[in-house]
Design a protein around this motif. Structure first.
Motif, PDB file in Angstrom:
ATOM      1  N   ASN A  59      28.748 -19.108   7.601  1.00  0.00           N
ATOM      2  CA  ASN A  59      27.404 -18.924   8.144  1.00  0.00           C
ATOM      3  C   ASN A  59      26.991 -17.458   8.255  1.00  0.00           C
ATOM      4  O   ASN A  59      25.901 -17.151   8.714  1.00  0.00           O
ATOM      5  CB  ASN A  59      27.310 -19.587   9.527  1.00  0.00           C
ATOM      6  N   VAL A  60      27.902 -16.570   7.884  1.00  0.00           N
ATOM      7  CA  VAL A  60      27.595 -15.145   7.964  1.00  0.00           C
ATOM      8  C   VAL A  60      27.578 -14.594   6.539  1.00  0.00           C
ATOM      9  O   VAL A  60      28.416 -14.958   5.722  1.00  0.00           O
ATOM     10  CB  VAL A  60      28.668 -14.417   8.812  1.00  0.00           C
ATOM     11  N   PHE A  61      26.605 -13.762   6.239  1.00  0.00           N
ATOM     12  CA  PHE A  61      26.473 -13.289   4.861  1.00  0.00           C
ATOM     13  C   PHE A  61      26.340 -11.769   4.796  1.00  0.00           C
ATOM     14  O   PHE A  61      25.244 -11.231   4.863  1.00  0.00           O
ATOM     15  CB  PHE A  61      25.276 -13.968   4.209  1.00  0.00           C
ATOM     16  N   ALA A  93      32.290 -12.894  -7.159  1.00  0.00           N
ATOM     17  CA  ALA A  93      30.946 -12.860  -7.747  1.00  0.00           C
ATOM     18  C   ALA A  93      30.276 -14.232  -7.685  1.00  0.00           C
ATOM     19  O   ALA A  93      29.079 -14.344  -7.397  1.00  0.00           O
ATOM     20  CB  ALA A  93      31.017 -12.364  -9.186  1.00  0.00           C
ATOM     21  N   VAL A  94      31.054 -15.281  -7.944  1.00  0.00           N
ATOM     22  CA  VAL A  94      30.489 -16.634  -7.887  1.00  0.00           C
ATOM     23  C   VAL A  94      30.074 -16.960  -6.448  1.00  0.00           C
ATOM     24  O   VAL A  94      29.011 -17.535  -6.200  1.00  0.00           O
ATOM     25  CB  VAL A  94      31.488 -17.684  -8.431  1.00  0.00           C
ATOM     26  N   SER A  97      25.859 -17.779  -2.702  1.00  0.00           N
ATOM     27  CA  SER A  97      25.292 -17.475  -1.387  1.00  0.00           C
ATOM     28  C   SER A  97      23.844 -17.006  -1.512  1.00  0.00           C
ATOM     29  O   SER A  97      22.983 -17.375  -0.718  1.00  0.00           O
ATOM     30  CB  SER A  97      26.128 -16.387  -0.695  1.00  0.00           C
ATOM     31  N   ILE A  98      23.587 -16.186  -2.529  1.00  0.00           N
ATOM     32  CA  ILE A  98      22.221 -15.705  -2.753  1.00  0.00           C
ATOM     33  C   ILE A  98      21.291 -16.873  -3.070  1.00  0.00           C
ATOM     34  O   ILE A  98      20.183 -16.970  -2.549  1.00  0.00           O
ATOM     35  CB  ILE A  98      22.208 -14.651  -3.900  1.00  0.00           C
ATOM     36  N   LEU A  99      21.798 -17.809  -3.881  1.00  0.00           N
ATOM     37  CA  LEU A  99      20.974 -18.965  -4.242  1.00  0.00           C
ATOM     38  C   LEU A  99      20.706 -19.845  -3.027  1.00  0.00           C
ATOM     39  O   LEU A  99      19.589 -20.327  -2.824  1.00  0.00           O
ATOM     40  CB  LEU A  99      21.679 -19.784  -5.333  1.00  0.00           C
ATOM     41  N   LYS A 100      21.720 -20.035  -2.211  1.00  0.00           N
ATOM     42  CA  LYS A 100      21.552 -20.921  -1.065  1.00  0.00           C
ATOM     43  C   LYS A 100      20.638 -20.304  -0.003  1.00  0.00           C
ATOM     44  O   LYS A 100      19.788 -20.967   0.558  1.00  0.00           O
ATOM     45  CB  LYS A 100      22.917 -21.224  -0.448  1.00  0.00           C
ATOM     46  N   ARG A 101      20.835 -18.999   0.230  1.00  0.00           N
ATOM     47  CA  ARG A 101      20.083 -18.346   1.305  1.00  0.00           C
ATOM     48  C   ARG A 101      18.772 -17.744   0.841  1.00  0.00           C
ATOM     49  O   ARG A 101      17.958 -17.324   1.659  1.00  0.00           O
ATOM     50  CB  ARG A 101      20.924 -17.229   1.910  1.00  0.00           C
ATOM     51  N   PRO A 125      15.322 -15.600  -6.108  1.00  0.00           N
ATOM     52  CA  PRO A 125      16.426 -15.852  -7.039  1.00  0.00           C
ATOM     53  C   PRO A 125      16.598 -17.340  -7.370  1.00  0.00           C
ATOM     54  O   PRO A 125      16.821 -18.152  -6.485  1.00  0.00           O
ATOM     55  CB  PRO A 125      17.650 -15.298  -6.300  1.00  0.00           C
ATOM     56  N   GLY A 126      16.417 -17.658  -8.635  1.00  0.00           N
ATOM     57  CA  GLY A 126      16.592 -19.042  -9.086  1.00  0.00           C
ATOM     58  C   GLY A 126      17.681 -19.140 -10.135  1.00  0.00           C
ATOM     59  O   GLY A 126      18.440 -20.098 -10.181  1.00  0.00           O
ATOM     60  N   THR A 127      17.770 -18.126 -10.983  1.00  0.00           N
ATOM     61  CA  THR A 127      18.795 -18.112 -12.032  1.00  0.00           C
ATOM     62  C   THR A 127      19.529 -16.777 -11.978  1.00  0.00           C
ATOM     63  O   THR A 127      18.902 -15.720 -11.995  1.00  0.00           O
ATOM     64  CB  THR A 127      18.147 -18.285 -13.415  1.00  0.00           C
ATOM     65  N   ILE A 128      20.834 -16.857 -11.888  1.00  0.00           N
ATOM     66  CA  ILE A 128      21.648 -15.647 -11.773  1.00  0.00           C
ATOM     67  C   ILE A 128      22.665 -15.617 -12.912  1.00  0.00           C
ATOM     68  O   ILE A 128      23.308 -16.629 -13.206  1.00  0.00           O
ATOM     69  CB  ILE A 128      22.388 -15.609 -10.414  1.00  0.00           C
ATOM     70  N   LEU A 129      22.791 -14.474 -13.544  1.00  0.00           N
ATOM     71  CA  LEU A 129      23.816 -14.305 -14.569  1.00  0.00           C
ATOM     72  C   LEU A 129      24.861 -13.301 -14.080  1.00  0.00           C
ATOM     73  O   LEU A 129      24.512 -12.177 -13.717  1.00  0.00           O
ATOM     74  CB  LEU A 129      23.189 -13.810 -15.883  1.00  0.00           C
ATOM     75  N   ILE A 130      26.114 -13.747 -14.051  1.00  0.00           N
ATOM     76  CA  ILE A 130      27.212 -12.835 -13.725  1.00  0.00           C
ATOM     77  C   ILE A 130      27.760 -12.278 -15.034  1.00  0.00           C
ATOM     78  O   ILE A 130      28.068 -13.046 -15.962  1.00  0.00           O
ATOM     79  CB  ILE A 130      28.338 -13.568 -12.962  1.00  0.00           C
ATOM     80  N   VAL A 131      27.844 -10.966 -15.114  1.00  0.00           N
ATOM     81  CA  VAL A 131      28.449 -10.330 -16.288  1.00  0.00           C
ATOM     82  C   VAL A 131      29.609  -9.485 -15.786  1.00  0.00           C
ATOM     83  O   VAL A 131      29.393  -8.474 -15.127  1.00  0.00           O
ATOM     84  CB  VAL A 131      27.428  -9.432 -17.022  1.00  0.00           C
TER      85      VAL A 131
END
Lengths: 358, 402, 90
Positions: free
Chosen positions: A24-26, A308-309, A314-318, A336-342
């Motif tokens: 619950n903490v970010f 990173a995942v 977390s970014i998507l949820k919050r 943020p709706g679509t995130i790409l991890i590189v």
């Protein structure tokens, strides 16, 4: 049994060098390290492990079992259908303890517990044993691709049965022996830097991190879904131009363009030379996109993509991007709706992971 | 998801031979690799006998075709020797190899070199020849090293589930093919003997000071071994395109967890049954279709009872031929799954069943007996290969003739 | 240095707590006659391997057969009796 078409992250549990164990903490309270080794901020293990079981467990097994338990509770699943773990270093701390006994005591009077806890699958076995999970069980120990293998495996398990719940976890510890080997191999910086200014350095090498992150992956969403894992791709020792061409194929295959991506999570590690390659790739494809980085918070280790995942999920949820990860605050505009991890690991193992909001 | 998974070649090195042909001859002639340790330096050389490959580093380098100074660990060298044979036996071109995945298994990776040069490596003021082993201790290193040497880039993975590792490596490879992610995956494992493993198993008190006797009532533990084996898995499409005749099919596989104890198997063989049943189900065959089981059969009191009861419960009154080949090669740990899969492929090819050496006395709790003499002229269609390990891991592979 | 069984009991108890990380975990009423395995303290087979090492390290006693341990490790008293009888005299 239905095939999965999407892969839902239905729970997380992570213990890292930042205070992340409470789902619950970010990233509100950031820890600074000044000596290039970032170690886990652990919760009170008693909240997750019973004392009789705990008395023999190594530090990393405690961290891993706690992270797994946090994830199980977060996803409200008591027994998943499978458990897959990933590690690059393995349990090197226990390995070194047993090895030192062998060398110092001349192969006599050795402690069996060290040996038993040195096998890379000790955590997956421990979690299975603790929750009595007789389902699929696997462990990958592939350095820079271990977590990637585990995710790929989990997705393939869900392709056979979409309603399954697969618990995937990573663990890597900042063991002294590994750190010394990495220094010798020039993987880490020799001058002390403060982790929070990692990206202001202009020298070779990264800083040592560690952590354990667990995710519950399913072909079906749940009340506790954090986000969707769309796809993953690994590129090993790319030849000239291969990073770009493989990224193009990956994006096309998943029907995304640089316009439909809202945020890039970069696995830049603070190594001037390796990051230059990654930054060139990101700048070519996504020059005007907002970017986040995380290895100043987690440190570098083989399974850092798991951090990173977690960050992406977390970014998507919050629907919130913490300032501490943002590269250029002026660019954070879209929801943020679509995130790409590189990601890159030591400039050799590259990973693309696509995450989407539910 | 409909792709069948074919086997088009394999390579193997163990204490009974440095290629498939030599292993076959030893299996037929009943020749074992068991004896005192000569290459590994340990105080247990004479007391803990094992199935050691009697080749030192320069000899292995030569067989693997690499320079001495290259920093190849013993695990990597054994792996490379078997991998070279697998590639040529499946007649893979340079391009084929490049587009293949490599899933390799190991438990200790480069621990042998790590233990040898530990003091030097840990002392930052020292430098020298030992530095070629600077970052070779982790499991994943061997996979990258051998992939780099033969030119595999497409997909890399290292599996480490103790003694079931390379069986799980084959499963992961098969699923990559079934999911159309790769046309071809080379899967297997490599394991070198080390002080670390010899002493580790010694502290667990499960090493027999004599030659191991799987499924015998007087069995008293396992013998360690070393080796490597790789199996080339190819998709239906890939086989059709290259007009190859596959040598067998990886028809099914099962992976489960016993969830009973950190290092011991459950007394009723629950995990063993689950793994074998999953293998049968995924290959859509009945227990009665199984012609032979290459058992895990380590000869520890615990494993053989658990596995034996599992076999009995699953197969009831019609127990297929079964045997453990561990007396030949010792327990090659992470490599055992692919080594024994290779033995199953040789069995399928030759119509032979390898004897469970050293067996004399029936286990009263079991009442079933393994094959004790070499059997020839047997028509084999479906065979199972079991691999179990610490952490409760149980795996079973179903290999079928084509 | 010939300790009696009664002298060995508190010593072994202390060593056992240390070797098996049992600090603060002994149940109420635990004494030298409480079974170490099963219903008593609830130790497992890995603990018994650790106890084999304990006997070797502290008393120079090498148990060759793990089955022997089942009799020796019944409780602290049986361990003390075994040590008194078999310890290596240096």
């Amino acid at each position: 049994m239905a095939e999965a078409t999407k892969y839902f992250i239905n729970g997380v549990g992570i213990i890292s060098p930042q205070k992340t164990y409470d789902p619950n903490v970010f990233l509100t309270d950031i820890t600074r390290y000044d000596q290039n080794v970032l170690t886990c901020i652990a919760p009170d293990f008693k909240a997750y492990i019973n004392p009789i079981q705990m008395r023999r467990l190594s530090r990393m097994l405690r961290i891993g079992l706690s992270a797994a338990t946090i994830c199980l509770r977060n996803s409200r699943i008591s027994i998943p259908d499978g458990i897959i773990t990933a590690t690059g270093y393995g349990f090197l701390e226990e390995t070194a303890k047993f090895l030192q006994e062998i060398l110092v005591q001349g192969e006599r009077q050795l402690t069996p517990t060290y040996f038993m806890q040195s096998t890379s699958n000790a955590l997956a076995g421990l979690v299975a044993l603790t929750i009595k999970c007789m389902g699929y069980n696997n462990t990958y120990a592939s350095r820079g691709f271990a977590f990637e293998n585990a995710l790929t495996d989990a997705m393939m398990q869900l392709n056979e049965n979409a309603s399954a719940n697969i618990l995937i976890g990573s663990y890597d510890e900042a063991a002294e022996v590994q750190y010394k080997a990495s220094i010798r191999a020039h993987h880490f910086k020799t001058e002390y830097v403060n982790n929070l200014s990692l990206f202001n350095t202009n020298t070779r090498g990264s800083i040592q991190g560690e952590g354990s992150a667990f995710f519950m992956l399913s072909g079906k969403p749940s009340e506790s879904t954090w986000g969707i894992l769309d796809d993953i791709h690994q590129v090993y020792r790319p030849e000239q131009g291969a990073l770009s061409s493989e990224l193009e194929i990956f994006l096309r295959k998943n029907d995304v363009t640089n316009k439909s991506i809202d945020l890039i999570i970069s696995g830049a590690s603070g190594d001037s030379q390796h990051d230059a390659v990654l930054n060139a790739l990101i700048n070519t494809f996504f020059d005007d996109l907002p970017q986040a980085r995380f290895k100043h918070l987690s440190g570098e280790y083989c399974t850092a993509t798991a951090f990173a995942v977690w960050l992406g999920a977390s970014i998507l949820k919050r629907q919130q991007v913490p300032e501490v990860v943002v590269v250029d605050t002026a660019k954070i505009a879209r929801r943020p709706g679509t995130i790409l991890i590189v990601n890159h690991y030591m400039g050799k193992s590259f990973t693309y992971i696509l995450l989407k909001r539910i | 998801m409909s792709q069948r998974v074919f086997i088009t070649g394999f390579g193997i090195i163990t204490s009974i031979g440095k290629n498939a042909e030599e292993n076959l001859r030893s299996l037929i002639e009943g020749r074992c690799g068991y004896g005192p340790l000569e290459v590994l330096d340990s105080i247990h050389r004479q007391s803990v006998l094992a199935c050691e490959i009697k080749m030192d580093e320069p000899q292995l380098c030569e067989a693997a075709g690499v320079r001495h100074s290259g920093g190849f660990t013993r695990t990597s060298l054994l792996g490379l020797i078997a991998l070279h044979e697998a590639i040529s036996s499946a007649r893979l071109s340079v391009e084929d190899v490049k587009s293949s995945g490599l899933i390799s298994a190991t438990t200790t990776g480069g621990i042998r070199e790590f233990e040898k040069y530990y003091h030097e490596l840990m002392d930052p003021t020292l430098s020298g020849d030992f530095e070629r082993f600077t970052d070779t201790a982790t499991s994943g290193e061997h996979c990258e090293r051998i992939a780099d040497h033969v030119g595999i880039r497409k997909y890399l993975g290292t599996v480490s589930t103790a003694c079931s590792s390379s069986a799980n490596a084959m499963m992961h490879g098969a699923q990559l093919i079934k999911n159309n992610k790769l046309p071809r995956v080379i899967c297997g494992g490599s394991e070198a003997l080390s002080k670390f493993t010899v002493n580790g198993f010694n502290t667990l008190m499960i090493l027999d000071s004599e030659h191991c006797r799987p499924f015998d009532s007087t069995r008293n533990g396992l013998n360690l071994g070393e080796g490597a084996a790789y199996i080339v898995l190819e998709s239906e499409d890939s086989v059709a395109q290259s007009r190859k005749n596959p040598i067998a099919e990886l028809k099914g596989y099962g992976n489960a967890n016993d969830a009973f104890h950190q290092t011991a198997s459950s007394p009723d063989g629950a995990g063993a049954i689950m793994a074998m049943k999953l293998a049968l189900d995924s290959g859509q065959v009945q227990p009665s279709d199984i012609d032979y089981i290459n058992a895990h059969g380590t000869a520890t009191e615990n494993n053989d009872l658990s596995e034996g009861l599992g076999i009995k419960r699953l197969f009831g009154d019609s127990i297929p031929y079964f045997s453990s080949t561990k007396p030949y090669t010792g327990h090659t740990l992470a490599a055992a799954g692919s080594v024994e899969a290779a033995f199953c492929l040789l069995a399928l090819r030759k119509g032979m069943i390898w004897p469970n050496l050293n067996y004399k006395n029936v286990m009263p709790e079991l009442g079933i007996e393994p094959v004790t003499q070499l059997k020839r002229g047997i028509s084999l269609k479906n065979v199972l290969s079991n691999s179990f390990g610490f952490g409760g891991n149980t795996s079973s592979l179903l290999l079928a003739s084509v | 240095m010939n300790q009696t069984v009664d002298e060995l009991i508190p010593e072994i108890r202390e060593e056992l707590i240390k070797q098996l990380n049992l600090e603060g975990m002994l149940p109420e009423g635990f004494d030298e006659n409480t079974p170490l395995f099963g219903e008593g303290l609830g130790l497992d087979s890995i603990d018994s391997l650790e106890l084999v090492v304990l006997l070797d390290r502290n008393y120079g006693i090498k148990l060759k057969d793990p089955k022997e341990g089942r009799h020796v490790f019944q409780n602290i008293r049986t361990m003390a009796e075994y040590v008194a009888k078999n310890r290596a005299h240096v």
